[in-house]
Design an enzyme around this catalytic site. Sequence first.
Site, PDB file in Angstrom:
ATOM      1  N   GLU A  37       0.837  -1.213   0.000  1.00 38.59           N
ATOM      2  CA  GLU A  37       0.000   0.000   0.000  1.00 38.59           C
ATOM      3  C   GLU A  37       0.863   1.251   0.000  1.00 38.59           C
ATOM      4  O   GLU A  37       1.830   1.343   0.775  1.00 38.59           O
ATOM      5  CB  GLU A  37      -0.901  -0.033   1.232  1.00 38.59           C
ATOM      6  CG  GLU A  37      -2.268   0.525   0.989  1.00 38.59           C
ATOM      7  CD  GLU A  37      -3.055  -0.308  -0.013  1.00 38.59           C
ATOM      8  OE1 GLU A  37      -3.066   0.055  -1.209  1.00 38.59           O
ATOM      9  OE2 GLU A  37      -3.658  -1.317   0.395  1.00 38.59           O
ATOM     10  N   SER A 132     -11.573   1.060  -5.801  1.00 34.38           N
ATOM     11  CA  SER A 132     -11.266   1.530  -7.155  1.00 34.38           C
ATOM     12  C   SER A 132     -12.468   1.632  -8.079  1.00 34.38           C
ATOM     13  O   SER A 132     -12.427   1.181  -9.223  1.00 34.38           O
ATOM     14  CB  SER A 132     -10.212   0.640  -7.815  1.00 34.38           C
ATOM     15  OG  SER A 132      -8.997   0.871  -7.223  1.00 34.38           O
ATOM     16  N   ASP A 178      -4.300   0.574  -9.548  1.00 36.09           N
ATOM     17  CA  ASP A 178      -5.729   0.298  -9.728  1.00 36.09           C
ATOM     18  C   ASP A 178      -6.074   0.041 -11.194  1.00 36.09           C
ATOM     19  O   ASP A 178      -6.799  -0.900 -11.527  1.00 36.09           O
ATOM     20  CB  ASP A 178      -6.558   1.472  -9.186  1.00 36.09           C
ATOM     21  CG  ASP A 178      -6.229   1.776  -7.728  1.00 36.09           C
ATOM     22  OD1 ASP A 178      -5.524   0.962  -7.095  1.00 36.09           O
ATOM     23  OD2 ASP A 178      -6.658   2.830  -7.231  1.00 36.09           O
TER      24      ASP A 178
HETATM   25  C1  GAF Z   1      -5.179   4.801  -4.246  1.00 33.15           C
HETATM   26  C2  GAF Z   1      -4.373   5.120  -5.507  1.00 33.15           C
HETATM   27  F1  GAF Z   1      -5.221   5.357  -6.544  1.00 33.15           F
HETATM   28  C3  GAF Z   1      -3.424   3.982  -5.854  1.00 33.15           C
HETATM   29  O1  GAF Z   1      -2.623   4.351  -6.945  1.00 33.15           O
HETATM   30  C4  GAF Z   1      -2.540   3.630  -4.651  1.00 33.15           C
HETATM   31  O2  GAF Z   1      -1.556   4.600  -4.440  1.00 33.15           O
HETATM   32  C5  GAF Z   1      -3.397   3.428  -3.412  1.00 33.15           C
HETATM   33  O3  GAF Z   1      -4.273   4.526  -3.172  1.00 33.15           O
HETATM   34  C6  GAF Z   1      -2.551   3.222  -2.186  1.00 33.15           C
HETATM   35  O4  GAF Z   1      -1.798   2.056  -2.286  1.00 33.15           O
HETATM   36  O5  GAF Z   1      -6.024   3.713  -4.491  1.00 33.15           O
END
Ligand code: GAF
Length: 391
Positions: A37, A132, A178
């Site tokens: 993450e 997402s 995502d």
């Molecule tokens: C959000 C972002 F869109 C992803 O790209 C990622 O950085 C995530 O946060 C954290 O891991 O979903």
Amino acid sequence: MTLQELTAHVSQQFTKAHGRPPRWIVAAPGRVNLIGEHTDYNDGFVLPMAIEFYTVMAADRPAGDTKQIRLYSTLADKPASIDLTRPVKPFPKGTWSNYPAGVIAGFLARGLKPGGFDATIHSTVPLGGGLSSSAALEVATATLLEVITGKKLDPVEKALLCQKAEHEFAGMPCGIMDQFVSVMGRENHLLLLDCRSRRTELVPLDDPSVAVLIVNTNVKHKLTGSEYPARRKQCELAAKILGVPSLRSANPKALEDAKDRMDEVVYRRARHVVGEIERTVYAAEGIRASNWPTVGQLMYASHYSLRDDYEVSCDELDIVVGVAEGIGVKGGVYGCRMTGGGFGGCAVALVKADAVDAISKKIADDYKTKTGIEATIFVSRPAAGATVIKG
Ligand code: GAF
């Protein structure tokens, strides 16, 4: 709702609105990230899977004027119109149609002209739940435009085009996780993505004795505001101080050595990222070896690092993880952590499949007692990425 039911629903809605069935139907899934993450924009590793929750778009050419794109979302009050006789510009900040508009602009910039069409959109990906929903909408739009223009993009290019739409039209400087997994997800597999080389590896997750449980806290604190871009900047600053192109190239020893040259907050942000990249690689190894207790421990470590060092968790997520940890391996929970950007949204747990009902009940009950909020809890197998259902 299964994908088949969702498709039938969207198709019906389109037919009701236009008096004829749609000519094209596409779907793109949301995702849950098992571990890794806030590593994607640091060139690190992530380990997400696509989930059995989708955005579906049904479309056809309009009856008359072919220079207009009209988008109807069953989840929004107002439809959106895009006039193709003018350059495509972002709608006001916060408007849902910025996601499809950004993708349409990306196709036009490549000389790929879809012409006018009417589309009806519905999604089972919870909006703003950290699963997402925005990437699913972007990737569904890109998949629809591929069908309409007859030009299939390379999957990496498609994911990057969708990410750019999110940056430039929605104003969210997201990483690449995502969109990649919504494009490239595979049934019964996690996607180990190296965000530096953009190489992907499918890691099987098909053991029927384990299940991925997703717990939606049904709270959403702020993310797109200032917190996410602030974390990105802190990571970039840490990399600069360390003299590396990104935190992917840093290691725990170099970070410790540079500690005195860094603001304490910047140091902790970097410590999360460097540790999380390592944990993600170990977790992928653990999954390949079906070593579920080890994977579970890495998930807890990820959560505590996100809570204490990265400071993107919240009370509600911490409560879910605390209840899951209390249930423990004996009660069927291997591990649990917040998933996605943070500040609310969902937690993900790796659990014994035969204990799903008892675990869900215990988490729902304790969460309700402690917060007064009803959680939404569901299981998903790893799903396939975007598909053309009719085209
Ligand atoms: C959000 C972002 F869109 C992803 O790209 C990622 O950085 C995530 O946060 C954290 O891991 O979903």
